[in-house]
Scaffold this active site. Structure first.
Site, PDB file in Angstrom:
ATOM      1  CB  ALA A 135      44.659  67.938 -19.618  1.00 19.04           C
ATOM      2  CG  MET A 136      39.820  70.149 -18.441  1.00 17.50           C
ATOM      3  SD  MET A 136      39.007  71.434 -17.470  1.00 17.50           S
ATOM      4  CE  MET A 136      40.262  71.774 -16.242  1.00 17.50           C
ATOM      5  NE  ARG A 137      44.742  69.637 -23.994  1.00 17.89           N
ATOM      6  CZ  ARG A 137      45.571  70.060 -23.044  1.00 17.89           C
ATOM      7  NH1 ARG A 137      45.090  70.713 -21.991  1.00 17.89           N
ATOM      8  NH2 ARG A 137      46.866  69.837 -23.116  1.00 17.89           N
ATOM      9  CE1 TYR A 138      44.618  65.619 -25.339  1.00 20.58           C
ATOM     10  CE2 TYR A 138      45.602  66.197 -23.221  1.00 20.58           C
ATOM     11  CZ  TYR A 138      45.582  66.297 -24.606  1.00 20.58           C
ATOM     12  OH  TYR A 138      46.513  67.053 -25.255  1.00 20.58           O
ATOM     13  CB  THR A 139      39.407  62.645 -18.677  1.00 20.56           C
ATOM     14  OG1 THR A 139      39.116  63.946 -18.152  1.00 20.56           O
ATOM     15  CG2 THR A 139      40.862  62.306 -18.432  1.00 20.56           C
TER      16      THR A 139
END
Length: 759
Positions: free
Chosen positions: A124-128
């Site tokens: 998810a974008m919150r991790y990358t």
């Protein structure tokens, strides 16, 4: 009340519903085509991609900056430029960062950005986290140099670029895919060095044709090192028309007897390929493979191992089968559809794409130079004012010290403009030194030279092209890399036939008089002991291997082939051939033949005509069979005779009238195509040929070179013909032959005695 209702509708456009629906659909279609799905030839980007790259540039996420959370970038893109779904925006961002999806990635990702086996397995974008790649400088380096056309964002509060000032034809370098309304695009990626050199060549040779460009651009260059196996003529046609199909194939090598696959076609999953191979192994369609393994790791991102069952396995044939039946070989559609510099979508050939992009680049460079020229002129104007101030330094200081309106006084007394006077007043006293004056003179000299250079370039097409070529060459050195996808000449892959996949086992094929056929395992079966349906008897049998085929000849002279492995078991009554073959009306099966492809057979009719041909000419995969022996009514085909040695064997023929002839087999014609009437074997009178029950061939045998004698059986008697006696019947092909002795003219059987048997 009615009047009030009419008043409420005033100022609104009224349309019939069908007109409104048509207009609304066309508006939607044009929006999808121009503002969502198709890339622009200028920068090669779709709107969402352009906005992502531009937003990251404004966030100072250059290749030298620290990575920043993807959610931060997505939020900035959505909030400022792209009012759509966050997940769709993030997926577009992922595709720009995946090195296996993008030939020259625009983003440098950190974290889980997916894998070739599952491109959608990204976190998810919150991790990358992400930042721009070095290559993205090609798109952003000139964005603030006056070459960019700006437009309002969706709410009119900000400006965004209509196109990015790309220094290279990014559309061809990274390719793209998209589906619009009524049209789609599929543009393959290419090698930067090849595309750059093609642009330079086209600048020098305006009349270049497709073939000349194709000498530079060899073909697509995919992110994976898969082979491109589309023939060169097809590639030329694809690039000349802008559409077609590119076939790609995995790379492999042999390592200690194992097949090691090291590169897969673009967008191909190694896991899926292993599943495809495993399913064939489970279905027993790959008996020559004993094991498959996935040995991929960080050092070798793609390493699939196929283990043959033994060292006798033909690895090339095995890989041909896998190419034909799995994703180890894939074809990719090419449809070079894009929005041109005229703002309209169109499928374009490679020459048009490069030419249009060069026009776009010319316009971009010219605008950049004009913008720089304006800045140079503006600075020179200020420098002229400052140098005037140095020449009249005392007067300037006096005015500044005593005048109520120094700016106006400076303009009036020294003839300065408003801008020059403002620049003088903004200067600090410490810059009013001799050293500073020298610096200004040096700067003025340098800017004068730059102005002349820019004006010279803008005034000459040749110099403008030279500048563009120089910049492309610099980018080739900076961003170029070797070709990844080699272009190879390969033969078309073929899957194994079912016969090739079979383990060869002996079988006995049994055919009945009424056309029922079956197969029994082994060669020990006695066909005479088998049970047949009521009123049916044995016609013929053949002992062969189950990966061979039997050839059947019908009463009209047509032949059919039936694979042995497809026949039913001999435990039952078999199955009728009428269900497998399309026999002509009233036709029936006369004979069953077996042999190898190069084996020779004498094909003949009972009226005395025939020829020699190979067994392969009798095989037909068509249900309708193939016409082999041409017959004229009432002639009937006879059981073909195998010919072991056409140079030394003889043909012995006996008719129903008791006439016998012997002649060399080599006198018979050999028909390469295996079709015709043939030549006369024995001279049966013409008036007999048209009568149904008249004289016909009764027996025909091939006498081998090593035959010791021939036994002829009548109803109650037997006669042995020695070689010396047989010589009396030797004649030329087509002659009438001689009568057999009285009492032996009604022959019941013939036996050929070989020397080996006699011994």
């Amino acid at each position: 009340m009615e009047t009030h209702r009419m008043t409420a509708l005033e100022g609104f456009e009224t349309l019939p519903f069908d007109d409104f629906a048509e207009k609304a659909y066309l508006n939607y279609a044009m929006y999808v085509i121009l503002d969502r799905a198709l890339p622009h030839i200028g920068d090669g980007l779709k709107p969402v991609q352009r906005r992502i790259v531009y937003a990251m540039g404004r966030l100072d996420l250059s290749a030298a900056a620290k990575h920043k959370k993807s959610a931060r970038t997505v939020g900035d893109v959505l909030g400022k430029f792209h009012p759509h779904g966050d997940q769709a925006c993030y997926e577009a961002m992922v595709l720009l960062a995946q090195p296996f999806s993008c030939r020259y990635p625009l983003l440098d990702g950190q974290g889980n950005w997916g894998a070739p086996d599952d491109p959608k397995s990204f976190a998810a974008m919150r991790y990358t986290e992400a930042r721009l790649s070095r290559y993205s400088e090609v798109l952003l380096a000139e964005i603030d140099l006056g070459a960019t056309q700006w437009k309002p964002n969706f709410d009119g509060t900000l400006k965004e670029p209509a196109l990015l000032p790309s220094r290279l034809p990014n559309l061809l370098l990274n390719g793209t895919a998209g589906i619009a309304v009524g049209m789609a695009t599929d543009i393959p990626p290419h090698n930067l060095r090849e595309i750059g050199k093609a642009c330079i060549y086209l600048l020098d040779h305006k009349d270049a044709d497709n073939d000349q460009i194709m000498k530079i651009i060899k073909g697509p260059d995919y992110p994976t090192a898969c082979e491109i196996i589309t023939p060169a003529p097809e590639l030329r046609e694809i690039y000349a028309s802008g559409s077609g199909r590119i076939r790609t194939r995995a790379k492999f090598h042999i390592e200690q007897g194992d097949i090691v696959i090291t590169a897969l076609p673009h967008h191909t999953s190694g896991e899926k390929i292993l599943e495809q191979i495993a399913s064939q192994m489970t279905a027993k369609k790959l008996p020559m493979v004993s094991d498959i393994r996935d040995e991929s790791d960080h050092e070798a991102p793609t390493r699939l191992v196929v283990v043959p069952r033994n060292n006798k396995t033909d690895t090339d044939a095995l890989m041909d089968h896998l190419f034909a039946t799995t994703d180890l070989e894939r074809a990719f559609r090419v449809n070079m559809n894009m929005i041109g510099i005229n703002g309209k979508p169109q499928v374009k050939p490679i020459i048009t794409i490069l030419s249009e992009w060069l026009l776009y680049r010319e316009d971009t460079v010219a605008k950049r130079l004009e913008h720089r020229l304006d800045k140079v002129k503006s600075r020179l104007h200020i420098l002229d004012g400052l140098l005037t101030a140095f020449l009249n330094l005392d007067a300037v200081l006096e005015i500044i010290r005593n005048a109520d309106h120094p700016k106006t006084e400076l303009m009036e007394k020294l003839g300065l403009t408003d801008i020059q006077a403002e620049a003088i007043l903004e200067n600090r006293l410490r810059y009013l030194t001799k050293l500073e004056e020298n610096k200004l003179k040096a700067e003025k000299k340098e800017l004068d030279m730059e102005q002349k250079s820019i004006e010279s370039i803008l005034g000459s097409k040749i110099k403008l092209h030279h500048l563009i070529k120089k910049e492309i060459q610099e980018d080739i050195k900076k961003y170029g890399d070797p070709r990844r996808s080699p272009i190879k000449k390969r033969k078309e892959a073929e899957a194994f036939s079912e016969e090739e996949l079979l383990t060869a086992e002996p079988v006995t094929i049994v055919l009945s008089e009424n056309g029922w056929i079956r197969s029994a395992k082994g060669h020990d079966l006695d066909p005479e002991r088998l049970k047949f349906k009521s009123g049916d008897t044995l016609l013929s049998h053949a002992r062969i291997m189950n990966n061979q085929s039997v050839v059947l000849m019908d009463s009209t002279g047509r032949t059919y082939s039936v694979p042995a492995y497809t026949l039913p078991s001999a435990r039952g009554g078999g199955e009728p051939l009428t269900g497998r073959l399309s026999l002509p009306h009233n036709a029936f099966i006369k004979a069953m033949i077996t042999g190898k492809e190069k084996d020779l057979f004498l094909i003949y009719s009972d009226t005395g005509f025939g020829f020699v041909t190979e067994f392969s000419n009798l095989i037909s995969k068509n249900k309708n069979g193939r016409s082999v022996l041409t017959l004229s009514d009432p002639a009937q085909p006879m059981v073909p005779e195998p010919v072991a040695n056409p140079q030394t064997d003889n043909v012995l023929t006996i008719t129903t009238a008791g006439r016998m002839i012997i002649f060399p087999v080599k006198e018979m014609p050999v028909l390469e195509k295996g079709k015709g009437k043939g030549n006369k074997i024995i001279g049966i009178p013409k008036d007999q040929l048209l009568i149904k029950d008249a004289e016909r061939i009764k027996f025909l045998r091939i006498i081998p070179r090593d035959a010791s004698s021939v036994d002829i059986f009548s109803k109650t008697r037997q006669m042995n013909l020695s070689p010396a006696t047989l010589n009396r019947y030797m004649s030329k092909r087509g002659y009438r032959g001689k009568k057999l002795p009285r009492g032996f003219q009604n022959v019941k059987d013939i036996k050929i005695n070989n020397k080996k048997d006699t011994a």
